[in-house]
Design an enzyme around this catalytic site. Structure first.
Site, short mmCIF file in Angstrom:
data_model
loop_
_atom_site.label_atom_id
_atom_site.label_comp_id
_atom_site.label_asym_id
_atom_site.label_seq_id
_atom_site.Cartn_x
_atom_site.Cartn_y
_atom_site.Cartn_z
N ASP A 173 47.83 52.52 -22.13
CA ASP A 173 48.17 51.12 -22.37
C ASP A 173 49.65 50.99 -22.71
OD1 ASP A 173 47.93 48.41 -22.79
OD2 ASP A 173 46.43 48.55 -24.38
N GLY A 174 50.17 49.81 -22.59
CA GLY A 174 51.55 49.53 -22.97
C GLY A 174 51.66 49.20 -24.45
N ALA A 175 52.86 48.85 -24.89
CA ALA A 175 53.08 48.44 -26.28
C ALA A 175 54.31 47.55 -26.32
CB ALA A 175 53.27 49.65 -27.18
N GLU A 180 42.02 45.76 -26.60
CA GLU A 180 42.86 46.97 -26.51
C GLU A 180 42.60 47.91 -27.69
OE1 GLU A 180 46.70 45.14 -24.09
OE2 GLU A 180 46.72 45.11 -26.27
N LYS A 229 51.19 45.72 -30.76
CA LYS A 229 50.64 45.34 -29.48
C LYS A 229 50.11 43.90 -29.55
CE LYS A 229 48.06 47.89 -27.00
NZ LYS A 229 48.76 47.35 -25.85
C1 5RP Z 1 49.10 43.23 -24.20
C2 5RP Z 1 49.96 44.30 -24.77
C3 5RP Z 1 50.93 44.94 -23.85
O1 5RP Z 1 50.63 46.28 -23.77
C4 5RP Z 1 52.32 44.75 -24.37
O2 5RP Z 1 52.54 43.37 -24.53
C5 5RP Z 1 53.36 45.36 -23.44
O3 5RP Z 1 53.45 44.59 -22.28
P1 5RP Z 1 54.42 44.97 -21.07
O4 5RP Z 1 53.93 46.27 -20.52
O5 5RP Z 1 54.26 43.83 -20.10
O6 5RP Z 1 55.84 45.07 -21.61
O7 5RP Z 1 49.86 44.67 -25.91
O8 5RP Z 1 48.31 42.64 -25.18
#
Ligand code: 5RP
Length: 261
Positions: free
Chosen positions: A89-91, A111, A102
């Site tokens: 996952d991203g952050a 998540e 997040k």
């Molecule tokens: C979604 C999140 C995303 O992981 C976070 O906002 C990062 O987003 P991106 O990869 O578009 O920069 O927590 O709820």
């Protein structure tokens, strides 16, 4: 297409690709939400086709579920999967201990549930998201719609007693209407600027009636894959205490080649 990608998007792309390549045949995989996670889902879809990879994907939002199905990933629910081998996952922000903020994309609740139900959580991010102390990015809090203004007042009272620099809060909006999460809740964004004690704040916020979950991920992330605009990728493992750096090209192959028209 490659010319159109900003250095940040290239960084997200290489991080996502590196993490997607950690997935092995037969794994049950938590699929994160956001622009970086989208790259990862696409790469997994590619691998599923090219390598006949048999994986089960558990999406963390309706948005990711839709993309995963489009790219041919076998999508199952968390309860069908039971437990996951890995979540990627991203952050929005991460610190040196791999604590995270997040929820910028509004999917923090699913998540956090999915990441917690995984043997390991791998976060993918561009290097600009690393901070010494969390808090510059507004901290998302998922609250139920009933009495949300009272919940907000209670949160502000709590913040007055916490080690934070700012205490202003804002209801997340989409145009004129409050943002609604996949679970039918709202999001309050807390503008804290600096969070002195992330562990304490995460615990205390969840004690406020009306709060469903907060966007602080403490002791959940195991590895972070950090991408750079020139194609470099750094992989840090908090449990092993190791850092590996991959250079932009592997075997002379341009990492961005498949993005070209
Ligand atoms: C979604 C999140 C995303 O992981 C976070 O906002 C990062 O987003 P991106 O990869 O578009 O920069 O927590 O709820």
């Amino acid at each position: 297409m490659i010319g159109e990608l900003s250095p940040i998007d290239k960084a997200k792309y290489v991080a996502a690709r590196r993490a997607a390549d950690m997935v092995q045949d037969g794994m049950r995989v938590g699929l994160g939400t956001g622009s970086t996670a989208d790259w990862m889902v696409r790469r997994l879809g590619e691998r599923a086709q090219q390598e006949d990879l048999k994986i089960k994907g558990v999406p963390t939002s309706t948005r990711t579920a839709q993309l995963a199905r489009e790219v041919g990933i076998n999508v199952v629910s968390l309860d069908q999967a039971g437990w996951l081998d890995i979540t990627i996952d991203g952050a929005d922000e991460f610190d040196g201990e791999l604590n995270l903020i997040k929820g910028g994309g509004g999917a923090l609740l699913q998540e956090k549930i999915v990441a917690t139900a995984s043997d390991q959580m791998v976060v993918i991010a561009d290097a600009g998201k690393e901070v010494e102390t969390l808090g510059a990015f507004p901290l998302p809090i998922e609250v139920i719609p009933f009495g949300w203004q009272t919940t907000r007042t209670l949160i502000e009272e709590v913040l007055d007693t916490m080690d934070v620099l700012g205490t202003s809060t804002a209801l997340r909006m989409i145009g004129q209407a409050p943002y609604v999460t996949d679970e039918g809740n709202h999001i309050l964004d807390l503008h804290l600027q600096r969070i002195g004690n992330v562990r304490q704040l995460a615990l205390v916020l969840n004690q406020v009636p009306g709060v469903v979950e907060n966007g602080l991920f403490v002791d959940i992330c195991d590895q972070i894959v950090i991408g750079y605009g020139d194609g470099r990728v750094e992989v840090r493992d908090i449990n092993e205490g190791t850092t590996e750096v991959d250079q932009p090209t592997e075997g002379g192959e341009n990492l961005f080649a498949d993005l070209a028209d």
